[in-house]
Design a protein around this motif. Sequence first.
Motif, PDB file in Angstrom:
ATOM      1  N   GLU A 161      -8.456   6.752   3.043  1.00 41.36           N
ATOM      2  CA  GLU A 161      -7.537   6.741   1.866  1.00 41.36           C
ATOM      3  C   GLU A 161      -6.408   5.821   2.075  1.00 41.36           C
ATOM      4  OE1 GLU A 161      -6.756  10.598   0.481  1.00 41.36           O
ATOM      5  OE2 GLU A 161      -8.682  11.198   0.094  1.00 41.36           O
ATOM      6  N   ALA A 162      -5.733   6.008   3.331  1.00 43.24           N
ATOM      7  CA  ALA A 162      -4.551   5.367   3.573  1.00 43.24           C
ATOM      8  C   ALA A 162      -4.850   3.677   3.856  1.00 43.24           C
ATOM      9  CB  ALA A 162      -4.010   5.767   4.754  1.00 43.24           C
ATOM     10  N   GLU A 164      -7.602   2.056   2.143  1.00 40.82           N
ATOM     11  CA  GLU A 164      -7.782   1.649   0.747  1.00 40.82           C
ATOM     12  C   GLU A 164      -6.235   1.393   0.187  1.00 40.82           C
ATOM     13  OE1 GLU A 164     -10.480   0.446  -0.339  1.00 40.82           O
ATOM     14  OE2 GLU A 164     -11.338   0.912   1.364  1.00 40.82           O
ATOM     15  N   ASP A 165      -5.579   2.171   0.457  1.00 37.82           N
ATOM     16  CA  ASP A 165      -4.127   2.129  -0.306  1.00 37.82           C
ATOM     17  C   ASP A 165      -3.265   0.888   0.156  1.00 37.82           C
ATOM     18  OD1 ASP A 165      -2.130   3.440  -1.943  1.00 37.82           O
ATOM     19  OD2 ASP A 165      -0.985   3.500  -0.193  1.00 37.82           O
ATOM     20  N   GLU A 166      -3.575   0.555   1.664  1.00 33.62           N
ATOM     21  CA  GLU A 166      -2.910  -0.501   2.203  1.00 33.62           C
ATOM     22  C   GLU A 166      -3.576  -1.940   1.402  1.00 33.62           C
ATOM     23  OE1 GLU A 166      -0.313  -0.692   3.933  1.00 33.62           O
ATOM     24  OE2 GLU A 166       0.104   1.293   4.658  1.00 33.62           O
ATOM     25  N   GLU A 168      -4.856  -2.134  -1.281  1.00 33.55           N
ATOM     26  CA  GLU A 168      -4.255  -2.455  -2.858  1.00 33.55           C
ATOM     27  C   GLU A 168      -2.843  -2.942  -2.498  1.00 33.55           C
ATOM     28  OE1 GLU A 168      -3.896  -2.568  -6.761  1.00 33.55           O
ATOM     29  OE2 GLU A 168      -5.857  -2.599  -5.600  1.00 33.55           O
ATOM     30  N   LEU A 169      -1.864  -2.414  -1.712  1.00 34.52           N
ATOM     31  CA  LEU A 169      -0.584  -2.647  -1.752  1.00 34.52           C
ATOM     32  C   LEU A 169      -0.425  -4.128  -1.447  1.00 34.52           C
ATOM     33  CD1 LEU A 169       1.008   0.546  -0.515  1.00 34.52           C
ATOM     34  CD2 LEU A 169       0.846  -0.079  -2.774  1.00 34.52           C
ATOM     35  N   ARG A 197      -3.821   0.484  10.026  1.00 33.97           N
ATOM     36  CA  ARG A 197      -4.470   1.307   9.470  1.00 33.97           C
ATOM     37  C   ARG A 197      -5.738   1.339   9.903  1.00 33.97           C
ATOM     38  NH1 ARG A 197      -1.488   5.751   8.341  1.00 33.97           N
ATOM     39  NH2 ARG A 197       0.258   5.093   7.326  1.00 33.97           N
ATOM     40  N   ARG A 367       7.184   7.996  -4.087  1.00 35.39           N
ATOM     41  CA  ARG A 367       6.342   6.936  -3.824  1.00 35.39           C
ATOM     42  C   ARG A 367       6.156   6.012  -5.124  1.00 35.39           C
ATOM     43  NH1 ARG A 367       0.553   7.099  -4.236  1.00 35.39           N
ATOM     44  NH2 ARG A 367      -0.291   5.546  -2.898  1.00 35.39           N
ATOM     45  N   GLU A 368       5.648   6.540  -6.230  1.00 36.05           N
ATOM     46  CA  GLU A 368       5.481   5.793  -7.404  1.00 36.05           C
ATOM     47  C   GLU A 368       6.894   4.953  -8.080  1.00 36.05           C
ATOM     48  OE1 GLU A 368       2.685   5.384  -8.807  1.00 36.05           O
ATOM     49  OE2 GLU A 368       1.468   6.703  -7.198  1.00 36.05           O
ATOM     50  N   ARG A 388       6.425   5.195   1.127  1.00 31.59           N
ATOM     51  CA  ARG A 388       5.105   5.499   1.287  1.00 31.59           C
ATOM     52  C   ARG A 388       4.833   6.165   2.593  1.00 31.59           C
ATOM     53  NH1 ARG A 388       1.798   1.496   2.073  1.00 31.59           N
ATOM     54  NH2 ARG A 388       3.311  -0.077   2.776  1.00 31.59           N
ATOM     55  N   LEU A 392       2.832   9.661   3.185  1.00 30.55           N
ATOM     56  CA  LEU A 392       1.596   9.840   4.101  1.00 30.55           C
ATOM     57  C   LEU A 392       1.801  10.820   5.446  1.00 30.55           C
ATOM     58  CD1 LEU A 392       0.449   5.974   4.510  1.00 30.55           C
ATOM     59  CD2 LEU A 392      -0.875   7.805   3.284  1.00 30.55           C
TER      60      LEU A 392
END
Length: 422
Positions: A161-162, A164-166, A168-169, A197, A367-368, A388, A392
């Motif tokens: 998940e981290a 995929e988050d990276e 996107e970021l 990651r 975070r948002e 972020r 995490l």
Amino acid sequence: MTHAELTSKKPIAGRFLSAAALVSLLTVAGHTSAQETVRMQDAIERTLESHPELALWSYRQQDIQALSDAASQRQPAQLSLSVDDAIGTGQYEGVGAMQTTLSARWLLEGKQVQARTDHASAQKQVLSARQRLQLAETTAETATLFVVLLADQERLTLAREALEDERELLRIVERRVDAGRAPATDLVLARTRLTERELALEEYSHRLQAAALRLSAQWGAVNDQLVASGNIHQAPTLDQQAVLTQLNDAPVLGVTLAEADLFTAEGRLSRAEAVTPWAVAAGVRRFEVGGDYALVAELSIPLGGGARNAALNRSLQAREQQSDVSAQARLKQLEVEVRTLLLELEHSQHVIETLNQTILPALGSGREQALQAYERGQLDYLQWDNARQQWLSARERLLDEAEALQLQWIELQRLTGQTTYF
């Protein structure tokens, strides 16, 4: 706090790494296993059925039973033949005046046989207590390895998940850099974080395979694709009074009590065997002169030994008192260990509750907000990344605490001889 630091101070994390697991890790290079899902109860049952060390107990029981059977037997009677008044001189010349006696002699060792029987019975009790303790240890070992595997599966999920988050970021950073709204250094930092990651995901993948190998080795298998089925966040029901009540039936205390009884039985056996038993003999004597027969009998009674018996009695009394003190001391030590675990369990539960109800919601919202502020240019990349990373880290800490709580619970079950897991 890292996973290694947290688990190293917990009661049983890192305690159980059997030789079989290490051999498995060294011999499965290039091995491909079929994926298999297992629940904790399944893993425990397989271990109790197939663990190599547990198979030895049947032979130990046969050995101690044979010794017990031998201890209950009396010394065999002694058959003797004596010849008198033969091959002498004068009227005893030749065998005409010979007397021949055939007799049997028995030792009256009732107390000695009882002491040997009691000693053998105490040995059997020690064996049974040690077997129960090893069953509890092996069960806890398997449960521990299962929880470690389950936790590593969760860590791998978090790592994915981290990652995929990276990704996107990174796309967000690329758009801002292309638009001239962020410096190029932000792109370097974002790509570096993405690489980190990816490495973390690879590390957790390898660690997961090692955990699967260690667990499957408990029942003699080699499977690096084993999947643990369960919810590591399922908190056990804690009843402190019930736990403390179970202490008197703890396996380790049972071993202490059994060994104390054996210690006393050894003293009684020494005292019994130090006493020379009475002996009786009976037989038939033949007189060659006249060809007649007669019955003969003998009774042997040992004399003296009172001072020695008194000393052995004092030794036995000291053994009995020592056994009582040893058992009480072990019970107190066990109570301290259990109460310490109960405190650690309460703390872990409080940390988990605080993380779930306060820290994670706040960090998730922060975070948002940090993302929105970064897109508006109100935060630089490092400030945004710090928000972020705190979120995490809190998720990882929640998993670490959940694993620690399960390991503490397993240790508590091991000490009290219970097997109530999730």
